[in-house]
Motif scaffolding. Structure first.
Motif, mmCIF file in Angstrom:
data_model
loop_
_atom_site.group_PDB
_atom_site.id
_atom_site.type_symbol
_atom_site.label_atom_id
_atom_site.label_comp_id
_atom_site.label_asym_id
_atom_site.label_seq_id
_atom_site.Cartn_x
_atom_site.Cartn_y
_atom_site.Cartn_z
ATOM 1 N N LYS A 1 0.826 -1.199 0.000
ATOM 2 C CA LYS A 1 0.000 0.000 0.000
ATOM 3 C C LYS A 1 0.869 1.261 0.000
ATOM 4 C CE LYS A 1 -3.582 2.367 2.684
ATOM 5 N NZ LYS A 1 -4.419 2.322 3.911
ATOM 6 N N GLU B 292 2.542 1.750 -3.519
ATOM 7 C CA GLU B 292 1.589 2.284 -4.488
ATOM 8 C C GLU B 292 1.270 3.748 -4.191
ATOM 9 O OE1 GLU B 292 0.449 0.975 -7.205
ATOM 10 O OE2 GLU B 292 1.592 -0.865 -6.898
ATOM 11 N N SER B 293 1.169 4.061 -2.905
ATOM 12 C CA SER B 293 0.877 5.441 -2.518
ATOM 13 C C SER B 293 2.014 6.377 -2.944
ATOM 14 C CB SER B 293 0.654 5.528 -1.007
ATOM 15 O OG SER B 293 0.457 6.860 -0.600
ATOM 16 N N ARG B 294 3.270 5.926 -2.777
ATOM 17 C CA ARG B 294 4.409 6.744 -3.172
ATOM 18 C C ARG B 294 4.460 6.935 -4.687
ATOM 19 N NH1 ARG B 294 9.619 5.008 0.422
ATOM 20 N NH2 ARG B 294 10.690 6.008 -1.323
ATOM 21 N N ARG B 295 4.146 5.885 -5.442
ATOM 22 C CA ARG B 295 4.122 6.013 -6.893
ATOM 23 C C ARG B 295 3.058 7.020 -7.334
ATOM 24 N NH1 ARG B 295 4.364 -0.454 -8.372
ATOM 25 N NH2 ARG B 295 6.580 -0.790 -7.855
ATOM 26 N N THR B 296 1.882 6.903 -6.737
ATOM 27 C CA THR B 296 0.802 7.841 -7.073
ATOM 28 C C THR B 296 1.183 9.268 -6.707
ATOM 29 O OG1 THR B 296 -0.845 6.100 -6.682
ATOM 30 C CG2 THR B 296 -1.634 8.377 -6.699
ATOM 31 N N LEU B 297 1.820 9.420 -5.545
ATOM 32 C CA LEU B 297 2.213 10.750 -5.082
ATOM 33 C C LEU B 297 3.229 11.388 -6.036
ATOM 34 C CD1 LEU B 297 1.962 12.858 -2.841
ATOM 35 C CD2 LEU B 297 3.779 11.675 -1.607
ATOM 36 N N SER C 35 3.647 10.663 -9.162
ATOM 37 C CA SER C 35 2.976 10.937 -10.431
ATOM 38 C C SER C 35 2.180 12.236 -10.361
ATOM 39 C CB SER C 35 2.059 9.766 -10.788
ATOM 40 O OG SER C 35 1.322 10.043 -11.969
ATOM 41 N N LEU C 36 1.473 12.442 -9.258
ATOM 42 C CA LEU C 36 0.722 13.686 -9.082
ATOM 43 C C LEU C 36 1.661 14.894 -9.025
ATOM 44 C CD1 LEU C 36 -1.935 12.562 -6.421
ATOM 45 C CD2 LEU C 36 -2.318 13.004 -8.852
ATOM 46 N N GLN D 64 2.629 15.804 -12.520
ATOM 47 C CA GLN D 64 1.527 16.473 -13.202
ATOM 48 C C GLN D 64 1.394 17.928 -12.744
ATOM 49 O OE1 GLN D 64 -2.083 14.174 -12.714
ATOM 50 N NE2 GLN D 64 -1.083 12.273 -13.331
#
Length: 565
Positions: free
Chosen positions: A301, A304-309, A311-312, A315
């Motif tokens: 978890k 995945e949270s670090r990857r999403t962070l 990526s954001l 952006q």
């Protein structure tokens, strides 16, 4: 009853029984913007603040802090109020209720609030928050001692003491503090444990569990206290554990350390070593499997949270969104503080550089636009001026969201917004008045600090642009004098007990040129002297000034349309 001369720093909006609190800015330049924002609001000495329910007004000072004050009574005498709490923290119980209500609503929960105040305790000392299965009792001060044997969960203010025996027995206690942010107060929740420093979190980071209020620190404390101690070997005694069991105990300790330090990479490494371990006793193997399963889910978890962070963050950098970049940079640094990769380090550094460049560009753009406004003709197109001020307002709001100090720019913007309003209400065909410095005595030119060039009390204004930039001006900026005139008019209104009986020259018909109320005299730059005398006679006679409510041009509006700038 003797008059209480302590300064009132908090009030409520709208009515005496309102639950919407606010804090008055202490500095005069911030109060100007505050007044403009709350132009159509009313301030009250709230009943839930322990106040009298009377109407309040704002008092602006340059030599001391600004504060609220009661309006005079019907007889013109000073109002007497028995309110006990008047400081910045006197409305904290209302801020706690408002913040807790929003926080619980976002989680689909509801709570009942009660401002309990036993005999001799001031209102707001204690707040009871009744949840579905638990009641929190918030102690904002030491007025009521916490009851540790009660089923209620105490939440202590920073001034409420707790002894070490209680910390050891209860494992931890929660604390609460409120930090000032502009005209509001922000709630922070802390967790204090024995031999541990208090860790502070925002309400959004907290949860409500079966135990009650929970923070990230609580989870770590409970897990640490719940993990059994590893078997110890005593010299001189025969060892009863196998090497595999000792290795299993060591891996569980490393897994606990990885979870405490919030390191998903270390957690994944230990989990891989656990799967490769064999020959562990059945009883220990069961515990090892449970720890491995829980840690694997957490590590996956977090990864995945670090990857999403990240990526954001990429952006936000691409879109040049300043406030999002700042928030995501903070989150990324916190999430990767233990085992940050080189790629993550480079991404965070690039985002920080982009953020600094965007903030600098926005500040430069605001200053350039304000400079252009200073050269904008007073008789120019109001729509064009309004579009310019709206553009500046958006940039200033963006800078404020990222914590960039823009108080000076915001004050200038507020003055220009007032100037736009004056251009929209000036009567068509009315001749432009003379320069504002001709309407104000020379001795009052430097009473206020200039919001344009920043000249302090007693100092002359400086030229802001052109070949003589930085040199002293012969006359002050018009906006500096406008602050002075606005304060004088406000004091005249207060002295009249809320009913304006002060007449100004443009409230009366000129006895020389017969210009009616609101129309400028034919004299160059100022009204005829007999018109001043007639206005003074009406004021002395306390003649009702109904024309003042309806007139459009007055000294203030003359200042706004002056071509001084």
């Amino acid at each position: 009853m003797r008059r209480d001369k302590r300064q009132i720093q908090t009030a409520v909006l709208g009515s005496a029984d309102s639950e919407e609190p606010l804090v008055l800015p202490l500095e005069a330049i911030e109060l100007d913007a505050f007044r403009s924002f709350h132009e159509h609001d009313s301030f009250w000495c709230g009943l839930l603040l322990g106040g009298c329910g009377g109407r309040l007004t704002t008092k602006l000072y340059t030599d001391r802090v600004c504060h609220f004050a009661h309006l005079p009574g019907p007889d013109g005498q000073p109002h007497i109020c028995g309110r006990r709490a008047r400081s910045v923290s006197s409305a904290d119980h209302l801020y706690v209720k408002s913040a807790a209500t929003t926080w619980l609503r976002n989680r689909g929960m509801h709570a009942d609030f009660d401002f309990a105040h036993p005999d001799g305790t001031s209102l707001g000392s204690v707040i009871d928050i009744q949840l579905a299965h638990k009641r929190l009792r918030v102690h904002l001060d030491q007025g009521v001692a916490p009851e540790w044997d009660s089923p209620d969960e105490p939440v202590l203010g920073i001034s409420v003491p707790v002894d070490q025996d209680t910390l050891i027995k209860r494992w931890y206690v929660h604390r609460i503090r409120l930090d000032s942010e502009g005209t509001s107060r922000r709630v922070r929740i802390g967790t204090e444990a024995f031999a541990r420093p208090t860790e502070w979190f925002s309400l959004e980071e907290c949860e409500v569990t079966e135990r009650g209020l929970s923070t990230p620190a609580v989870e770590r404390i409970v897990q640490a206290r719940s993990t059994p101690e590893p078997a110890r070997w005593t010299p001189g005694m025969k060892r009863t554990t196998s090497p595999q069991d000792e290795r299993a105990q060591e891996l569980m300790l490393r897994l606990l350390y990885a979870r405490r330090t919030e390191s998903p990479d270390l957690t994944a490494t230990v989990c891989r070593e656990i799967t490769e371990l064999s020959g562990v006793s059945p009883q220990l193997q069961q515990r090892l499997n449970a720890a491995h399963h829980s840690a694997s889910l957490w590590a996956q978890k977090e990864i995945e949270s670090r990857r999403t962070l990240m990526s954001l963050l990429d952006q936000a950098v691409g879109a040049r969104k300043v406030s999002q970049m700042q928030s995501l940079i903070k989150q990324a640094k916190k999430a990767t503080k233990v085992d940050r990769t080189k790629q993550e380090e480079e991404a965070i550094r690039a985002a920080a550089d982009c953020l600094a460049a965007e903030i600098s560009a926005t500040v430069d753009r605001v200053n350039v636009l304000l400079g252009e406004l200073s050269r904008f003709p007073a008789s120019g197109d109001p729509d064009s001026l309004m579009r310019r001020t709206q553009q500046i307002s958006q940039d200033v709001d963006e800078l404020a969201r990222v914590g960039k100090g823009v108080t000076h720019q915001r004050a200038q913007l507020a003055l220009w917004e007032e100037r736009v309003k004056s251009l929209l209400v000036l009567p068509s065909g009315a001749p432009a008045p003379g320069p504002l410095h001709e309407l104000v005595g020379r001795g009052y030119w430097t009473v206020k600090m200039c919001p344009l060039c920043g000249a302090d009390h007693g100092q002359k204004c400086v030229i802001l642009d052109g070949p003589r930039t930085g040199q002293l001006r012969e006359t002050p900026h018009a906006d500096r004098l406008r602050l002075f005139l606005g304060e004088i008019e406000e004091r005249q209104t207060e002295d009249a007990g809320g009913t304006t009986t002060v007449w100004q020259a443009y409230d009366v018909t000129c006895p020389v040129c017969q210009k009616g109320p609101g129309a400028w005299c034919r004299a160059l730059g100022r009204p005829h002297s007999l018109r001043y005398k007639l206005a003074a006679d009406f004021t002395q006679q306390r003649k009702p000034n109904s024309a003042k409510q309806n007139r459009q041009p007055n000294i203030e509006q003359a200042a706004r349309s002056a071509t001084e700038l």
